[in-house]
Design an enzyme around this catalytic site. Structure first.
Site, PDB file in Angstrom:
ATOM      1  CG  ASP A  47      27.115  48.498  51.852  1.00  0.00           C
ATOM      2  OD1 ASP A  47      26.466  47.502  52.226  1.00  0.00           O
ATOM      3  OD2 ASP A  47      27.476  48.688  50.672  1.00  0.00           O
ATOM      4  CB  SER A  51      34.494  45.931  43.390  1.00  0.00           C
ATOM      5  OG  SER A  51      34.142  44.589  43.614  1.00  0.00           O
ATOM      6  CG  MET A  83      29.940  49.184  57.066  1.00  0.00           C
ATOM      7  SD  MET A  83      31.395  48.391  56.385  1.00  0.00           S
ATOM      8  CE  MET A  83      30.870  48.141  54.695  1.00  0.00           C
ATOM      9  CG  ASP A 143      26.067  42.979  50.052  1.00  0.00           C
ATOM     10  OD1 ASP A 143      26.954  43.245  49.226  1.00  0.00           O
ATOM     11  OD2 ASP A 143      25.755  43.733  51.004  1.00  0.00           O
ATOM     12  N   GLY A 144      28.061  40.584  47.997  1.00  0.00           N
ATOM     13  CA  GLY A 144      29.473  40.294  48.157  1.00  0.00           C
ATOM     14  C   GLY A 144      30.018  39.362  47.094  1.00  0.00           C
ATOM     15  N   GLY A 145      30.983  39.867  46.325  1.00  0.00           N
ATOM     16  CA  GLY A 145      31.638  39.024  45.334  1.00  0.00           C
ATOM     17  C   GLY A 145      30.780  38.681  44.135  1.00  0.00           C
ATOM     18  CG  HIS A 151      23.394  47.610  48.749  1.00  0.00           C
ATOM     19  ND1 HIS A 151      22.471  46.808  49.398  1.00  0.00           N
ATOM     20  CD2 HIS A 151      24.564  47.427  49.414  1.00  0.00           C
ATOM     21  CE1 HIS A 151      23.064  46.170  50.398  1.00  0.00           C
ATOM     22  NE2 HIS A 151      24.335  46.536  50.438  1.00  0.00           N
ATOM     23  CG  MET A 175      26.323  39.600  54.833  1.00  0.00           C
ATOM     24  SD  MET A 175      26.277  41.031  53.756  1.00  0.00           S
ATOM     25  CE  MET A 175      28.031  41.264  53.409  1.00  0.00           C
ATOM     26  CG  MET A 225      26.986  45.547  57.615  1.00  0.00           C
ATOM     27  SD  MET A 225      28.054  45.634  56.170  1.00  0.00           S
ATOM     28  CE  MET A 225      27.229  46.924  55.264  1.00  0.00           C
ATOM     29  CB  SER A 267      27.294  48.135  46.874  1.00  0.00           C
ATOM     30  OG  SER A 267      27.981  48.698  47.976  1.00  0.00           O
ATOM     31  CG  HIS A 321      23.812  45.852  54.251  1.00  0.00           C
ATOM     32  ND1 HIS A 321      24.844  45.254  53.556  1.00  0.00           N
ATOM     33  CD2 HIS A 321      23.689  45.145  55.409  1.00  0.00           C
ATOM     34  CE1 HIS A 321      25.323  44.239  54.257  1.00  0.00           C
ATOM     35  NE2 HIS A 321      24.644  44.159  55.393  1.00  0.00           N
ATOM     36  N   GLY A 323      32.167  44.349  55.539  1.00  0.00           N
ATOM     37  CA  GLY A 323      33.230  45.321  55.801  1.00  0.00           C
ATOM     38  C   GLY A 323      33.800  46.020  54.585  1.00  0.00           C
ATOM     39  CG  PHE A 324      36.811  45.893  53.802  1.00  0.00           C
ATOM     40  CD1 PHE A 324      37.198  47.206  54.046  1.00  0.00           C
ATOM     41  CD2 PHE A 324      36.925  44.964  54.829  1.00  0.00           C
ATOM     42  CE1 PHE A 324      37.710  47.572  55.279  1.00  0.00           C
ATOM     43  CE2 PHE A 324      37.441  45.323  56.068  1.00  0.00           C
ATOM     44  CZ  PHE A 324      37.836  46.630  56.294  1.00  0.00           C
ATOM     45  N   GLY A 325      34.400  46.171  50.034  1.00  0.00           N
ATOM     46  CA  GLY A 325      34.128  45.727  48.677  1.00  0.00           C
ATOM     47  C   GLY A 325      35.289  44.906  48.154  1.00  0.00           C
ATOM     48  N   GLY A 326      35.048  44.218  47.050  1.00  0.00           N
ATOM     49  CA  GLY A 326      36.127  43.549  46.336  1.00  0.00           C
ATOM     50  C   GLY A 326      36.596  42.242  46.933  1.00  0.00           C
TER      51      GLY A 326
HETATM   52  C1  DX5 Z   1      30.280  44.641  52.201  1.00  0.00           C
HETATM   53  C2  DX5 Z   1      29.076  45.381  51.697  1.00  0.00           C
HETATM   54  C3  DX5 Z   1      28.831  45.249  50.235  1.00  0.00           C
HETATM   55  C4  DX5 Z   1      29.970  45.639  49.332  1.00  0.00           C
HETATM   56  C5  DX5 Z   1      30.012  44.578  48.277  1.00  0.00           C
HETATM   57  O1  DX5 Z   1      30.234  44.553  53.583  1.00  0.00           O
HETATM   58  O2  DX5 Z   1      27.897  44.958  52.358  1.00  0.00           O
HETATM   59  O3  DX5 Z   1      27.608  45.841  49.838  1.00  0.00           O
HETATM   60  O4  DX5 Z   1      29.853  46.892  48.699  1.00  0.00           O
HETATM   61  O5  DX5 Z   1      31.103  44.781  47.461  1.00  0.00           O
HETATM   62  P1  DX5 Z   1      31.498  43.826  46.263  1.00  0.00           P
HETATM   63  O6  DX5 Z   1      30.311  43.756  45.333  1.00  0.00           O
HETATM   64  O7  DX5 Z   1      32.687  44.515  45.654  1.00  0.00           O
HETATM   65  O8  DX5 Z   1      31.829  42.489  46.845  1.00  0.00           O
HETATM   66 ZN    ZN Z   2      25.920  45.681  51.558  1.00  0.00          ZN
END
Ligand code: DX5
Ligand code: ZN
Length: 213
Positions: free
Chosen positions: A36, A196, A38, A173-175, A34, A138, A69, A9, A67, A143-146
């Site tokens: 994102d 991340s 938003m 997607d996520g974590g 990927h 999800m 959002m 991502s 993706h 909303g955010f990475g990490g």
């Molecule tokens: C969050 C995004 C993700 C994000 C994932 O809303 O959809 O694609 O980049 O980040 P990580 O892999 O750091 O959780």
């Molecule tokens: Zn995403």
């Protein structure tokens, strides 16, 4: 199960060097890129829109996985398809007429998928399952990475895999990192988005390889 694919991502990449970052992760084995998008309404952040996807398209030799959002995905799918998206996913929670939107995305020549927020039950897409190319679950809140992986999503992955059968892509997607990747794959996911974990590592190659279990 379909082939395992890793989709870095760009949200966690260096935004001042997006083209170079795309080349670097493809060189390191990325299967999809990927992106994102938003809108500050559906998700509490503002990121990239169609002009950025368009500018980046020529840098990618692999599918561009967009993706959305956004509160109003219906109003943007044409622009993203024209910008060069290969895959477009939108949130089930954001669309009043998801079947119509899936059809529209496919008519535009893209693969089409629905995304489920952590709190959205898989039953919500039971009657759409025949109409999707893929589903994205999800495993954090959008909303955010990490953010930290939500372990309760493993059961949802199993349920959606059963709905989709063995041929179609189930994306998470996520974590996603070295520890959570084996868990989501065992539950039935085959497309792993990682932001991340990949872009925060010293070696994109080692990070991507470590997700392939
Ligand atoms: C969050 C995004 C993700 C994000 C994932 O809303 O959809 O694609 O980049 O980040 P990580 O892999 O750091 O959780
Ligand atoms: Zn995403």
């Amino acid at each position: 199960m379909p082939k395992l694919k890793i989709a870095p991502s760009l949200l966690s990449s260096d935004f001042s060097r997006l083209g170079e970052e795309i080349h670097a992760v493809i060189e390191a084995g990325a299967d999809w890129i990927h992106l994102d998008s938003m809108d500050g309404h559906f998700a509490p952040n503002l990121t990239i829109g169609p002009p950025v996807v368009s500018a980046l398209r020529r840098h990618s030799t692999v599918p561009m996985d967009v993706h959305l959002m956004l509160d109003n995905p219906e109003e943007f799918v044409d622009d993203f398809a024209n910008a060069g998206a290969d895959i477009i996913t939108f949130h089930a929670e954001a669309s009043r007429h998801p079947h119509r939107l899936l059809t529209r995305i496919r008519d535009l020549g893209c693969k089409a998928g629905v995304v489920l927020n952590p709190g959205t039950p898989p039953d919500d897409i039971e009657f759409l399952a025949d109409s999707v190319d893929l589903v994205l679950i999800m495993t954090v809140n959008p909303g955010f990475g990490g953010q930290k992986f939500i372990a309760g999503m493993l059961r949802k992955i199993e349920l959606v895999r059963a709905m989709l059968g063995e041929e179609r892509d189930l994306e998470v997607d996520g974590g996603i990192d070295q520890n959570t990747a084996p868990q989501v794959i065992a539950a039935g996911a085959n497309v792993l988005v990682a932001g991340s974990y990949v872009f925060g590592s010293d070696s994109y190659l080692e990070a991507i390889e470590s997700l392939r279990v």
